[in-house]
Every structure is written in C-alpha cells, then in structure tokens.
Design a protein around this motif. Structure first.
Motif, PDB file in Angstrom:
ATOM      1  N   GLN A 129       0.816  -1.278  -0.064  1.00  6.26           N
ATOM      2  CA  GLN A 129      -0.152   0.182   0.188  1.00  6.26           C
ATOM      3  C   GLN A 129       0.941   1.364   0.140  1.00  6.26           C
ATOM      4  N   GLY A 130       2.095   1.272   0.878  1.00  2.00           N
ATOM      5  CA  GLY A 130       2.633   2.414   0.769  1.00  2.00           C
ATOM      6  C   GLY A 130       4.252   2.160   1.309  1.00  2.00           C
ATOM      7  N   ASN A 131       4.831   3.098   1.775  1.00  2.00           N
ATOM      8  CA  ASN A 131       6.147   3.083   2.280  1.00  2.00           C
ATOM      9  C   ASN A 131       6.074   2.962   3.950  1.00  2.00           C
ATOM     10  N   VAL A 132       6.842   1.851   4.459  1.00  2.00           N
ATOM     11  CA  VAL A 132       6.572   1.865   5.956  1.00  2.00           C
ATOM     12  C   VAL A 132       7.753   2.182   6.510  1.00  2.00           C
ATOM     13  N   TYR A 133       7.750   3.068   7.527  1.00  2.00           N
ATOM     14  CA  TYR A 133       8.973   3.549   8.164  1.00  2.00           C
ATOM     15  C   TYR A 133       8.844   3.198   9.899  1.00  2.00           C
ATOM     16  N   LEU A 134       9.832   2.337  10.238  1.00  3.52           N
ATOM     17  CA  LEU A 134       9.725   1.811  11.609  1.00  3.52           C
ATOM     18  C   LEU A 134      10.491   2.763  12.484  1.00  3.52           C
ATOM     19  N   TYR A 135      10.159   3.197  13.773  1.00  3.68           N
ATOM     20  CA  TYR A 135      10.936   3.734  14.696  1.00  3.68           C
ATOM     21  C   TYR A 135      10.946   2.722  15.964  1.00  3.68           C
ATOM     22  N   SER A 136      12.155   2.304  16.541  1.00  4.00           N
ATOM     23  CA  SER A 136      12.086   1.388  17.615  1.00  4.00           C
ATOM     24  C   SER A 136      13.432   1.413  18.211  1.00  4.00           C
ATOM     25  N   ALA A 137      13.635   0.277  19.047  1.00  7.08           N
ATOM     26  CA  ALA A 137      14.717   0.172  19.711  1.00  7.08           C
ATOM     27  C   ALA A 137      15.516  -1.123  19.324  1.00  7.08           C
ATOM     28  N   LEU A 138      15.222  -1.503  18.076  1.00  7.29           N
ATOM     29  CA  LEU A 138      16.013  -2.730  17.678  1.00  7.29           C
ATOM     30  C   LEU A 138      17.576  -2.385  17.381  1.00  7.29           C
ATOM     31  N   PRO A 139      18.243  -3.429  17.454  1.00  7.01           N
ATOM     32  CA  PRO A 139      19.717  -3.435  17.104  1.00  7.01           C
ATOM     33  C   PRO A 139      19.756  -3.141  15.720  1.00  7.01           C
ATOM     34  N   PRO A 140      20.873  -2.857  14.990  1.00  7.23           N
ATOM     35  CA  PRO A 140      21.178  -2.600  13.669  1.00  7.23           C
ATOM     36  C   PRO A 140      20.816  -3.779  13.038  1.00  7.23           C
TER      37      PRO A 140
END
Length: 430
Positions: free
Chosen positions: A373-384
């Motif tokens: 559907q679109g571009n998904v951006y994730l803001y999280s504390a995941l490691p690289p």
C-alpha cells in the motif's frame, strides 16, 4: 501540536509540525465499570444473554475437572480480576483444586515462565493453589487428534488437558485482530491451544490471502469458520470475555457459551474500535499498542496492517514500536531473511503452494499487505542487525521522519492513531 503514542510501558510524545493538518483517530469514550470485581462475579453468576441459562456454579455441579485457557503475555488481559473468582466458584461447586488447570494458550509463541508468568497471572493465590502450565504446540502427545474440518481439511489437534476437562473455559480480551477479525473466544482455543499442524494449516498462504481474513470481519472469514468448527468438534466450551478501554480499564465482561458470549462482546467493542474517517491520508502515524504487544517486531505488524485502509496508495506509514525483545522467534527472523533476500513478490511466490506454512512466516506475509500500500517507516529500539531484517524503512528520528513525509507531500493532512491496532479506521464516503 504534540501527540502521545503507546510505546513500551511509558509511551512517547511526538511534536508535529505547525503546518500539519492533524486528524487524531481514537475510540469514542468507552464506559468504565465502577466495580470490576463485582462485575466479574455477576457475569460468572448468571449471563442469560450469552447463550447460557445458568452461571458457572450450576454449570460445574458434578464436574470433577476444569481447564481455564488464558492468553499469553502478548495480551493485556486483566487475569488478576477474574481467575481467582472463577477458580473459587469451580471449587465451591465441588471441583477439586488439584483438578483445576490454568493453561496458557501460547499457540506457537514461547512459554511464559518465572516472573513473567507471575505478571501474566497477576495473583499469587492462583499460582499457589492450582496448576498453571504452558501449552506446547510442538508436543505431539499433549494433543487429541479429532480428524479434519469439513470444508478445508484443517487438522484438528487440540491440547488434551482442555479437551478432556469436564468444564472447558476460554478467557481473553476481545479486540480487533488482523487475521481472525476479532481476538478472544474461539481464537484462544485455536490457535491458542492447537498443535503446530493445525496452526500451520490455517495460517498458510491460502488462508492469509483471503480478503475476508481481515480486521473486524467475521463474515465468511475462513479462520473464524475453522475456529467455530473446531469448538464444535471438541464438544463446546464456555468463555469469559473482557473488553478494556484505552487506559486498560474494564469496560465490559461477560460469561457464557463460547460462541454466543464472544459475539456479544464483539457487538460491544465494534461500536468503539471501528472509526470512520472521510478520506485517505498521505501520512499516517501509528503505534504497535505499547507494552506488552510491542515487545517484538513480530507483533508490530498488526499496527501496520490496522492502518492501511486510510493510507493513500504510495503514502507513508510511520509506526513506533519499542521491540524490547527484538524481532521475535528464530523462525520469524528466518522468514524475514527470505523477505529481504527475495523481496515481497518473490517471498509470496515462494510460499504460495505450501499446505503447511513455516512457523511464523504468516506474519511476514501480512506485512506485505502494508508495504504494497505504501512506504512503511519503523521507529524502534531494535539493534542494527535486526533492523536490517524488518523489510521496511528505518526511522532513527521520529519527528524528522514525520517532517520529511509532510514536506514531500502536496497535502499536509496527517492521521495519528495512538492506540495502533486497537483502533481500526476506515474511509466512509460522504
């Protein structure tokens, strides 16, 4: 303007640009039960509108065993409010405490142990007086084989501790679910107490790609239909259903025959969780519902899918999810690795003909609904190293990502869904 998103245990505040035209999407104000403990006891006592002519005390008369299924740690179910009253009612009806089992409906999730189990149960008395155990979907001997469903030939293998109990009770939270329509009720049994063969069948590509397998829909939903047949084949069950508000206060509780009582709870929550908006948006900001749901990236996908109905094609969906426990299972990480190697279309092609889905790859399949559907951006504390397996774009600065999305769009309209997948917005034409 500042908005608050559910994120981890404490939430996160986000400053939006002054020129943004913000639509805040939340539930209408929900009722709050003044005395939740009394409401639970009343529900257990008698619920004629939930398909049950008598309360739990009468139902349990003459029974020698009982099994209470509860959701795992990924759901904020108020177990502390109802487990002890339920167990005390069973005991007062003559069911020995040593024959009452609380069974954690883990499905294929990891077991809940130690301090986490104590947090989940929320009442030390329960842990000290009855057996509290985790379902193990990969343990063949723990399950009863009841054949296959009539139409789709799904294997029916359910935890024998539940099937063979004289009194079977599923408990849980009724909320939107991006595959089964709504959580709770029959879903606590399957997949919650089901063998891996059962779970992997009705989570295969054919089921997941069915357009009826979506949020807030039970009509012709293939998962729901399979779950109802499975309940019938085990001989029925009862359910205690809860609904909570955005602050996790108890709004509704009922008890009764599992299908009727669940439908009653669905009729209640759908008035609040489905929110109409007049248009789609080029920028949508959402969450993964905070702790405990946003402990893993696996569960974060629910927040992505819950928002796509109001995202313009090619727009930006920005989701905040702490992911304090990382991606999820090793199986899920493996599925995400296939996604990042083959791309969404290649991944879907690779799973299309499998009768048994690989464990947890269904969540990867559901993610492709959002990224199509679109571009998904994730803001999280995941490691690289984990961020590299998400298959979405990464935001290291949430406010900067929002600013860039608005600047790149000719339209300044922004939708914000603070509760994430607990609220399902849809476009309603004028």
């Amino acid at each position: 303007m500042q908005v608050s998103l559910l994120y981890g245990r404490s939430g996160i505040r986000v400053a939006l640009p002054d020129d943004a035209e913000v639509t805040l999407i939340g539930k209408p104000e929900m009722p709050r039960l003044a005395d939740p403990v009394a409401a639970v006891r009343q529900a257990l006592g008698h619920s004629p509108t939930s398909g049950t002519p008598a309360g739990l005390q009468q139902i349990a008369q003459g029974a020698s065993s009982a099994c209470i299924a509860i959701c795992d740690i990924t759901r904020p179910v108020p177990n502390h409010l109802f487990l002890r009253p339920m167990i005390e009612t069973l005991a007062s009806a003559g069911v020995p405490l040593e024959q009452i089992t609380v069974l954690v409906a883990t499905g294929l999730h990891r077991p809940n142990l130690g301090d986490e189990l104590a947090e989940l149960i929320g009442d030390r008395w329960v842990l000290e007086n009855v057996s509290v155990v985790n379902h193990e979907a990969l343990c063949d001997e723990d399950h009863v084989d009841l054949g296959e469903t009539t139409t789709r030939q799904t294997p029916i293998k359910i935890d024998r501790r539940f099937v063979q109990a004289d009194v079977r009770i599923a408990t849980g939270l009724v909320e939107p679910h991006f595959m089964a329509g709504y959580s709770g009720g029959r879903k606590v049994i399957a997949p919650g107490l089901a063998h891996a063969d059962t779970i992997r069948t009705f989570h295969n590509h054919q089921f997941m790609s069915n357009p009826a397998a979506t949020n807030c829909n039970l009509h012709r939903n293939p998962l729901h239909e399979e779950q109802l047949e499975i309940v019938e084949r085990i001989g029925g069950a009862y359910a205690l259903n809860t609904v909570i508000d955005e602050h996790r206060n108890l709004s509704m509780v009922n008890f009764g025959e599992i299908t009727a009582s669940h439908q009653e709870a669905v009729s209640f929550i759908e008035r609040y969780c489905r929110v109409a908006v007049p248009r789609r948006f080029p920028t949508v900001i959402t969450s993964a519902a905070g702790y405990p749901l946003d402990k893993t990236y696996y569960q974060t996908v629910k927040g992505m899918v819950g928002a796509i109905e109001i995202l313009q094609r090619g727009g930006n969906l920005i989701i905040a999810s702490q992911c304090s426990e990382g991606l999820g299972s090793g199986d899920y990480a493996a599925a995400q690795a296939v996604l990042t190697r083959l791309g969404p279309e290649g991944f879907l092609q690779s799973i299309r003909d499998k009768p048994f889905a690989d464990i947890d790859e269904w969540q990867t399949q559901m993610q492709t609904k959002a990224t199509r559907q679109g571009n998904v951006y994730l803001y999280s504390a995941l490691p690289p190293e984990s961020k590299a397996l998400t298959g979405v774009r990464i935001s290291d600065d949430l406010e900067a990502t929002i600013r860039a999305s608005i600047d790149a769009s000719e339209c300044k309209r922004v939708a914000v869904i603070p509760e994430g997948p607990y609220v399902i917005p849809f476009v309603q034409d004028p």
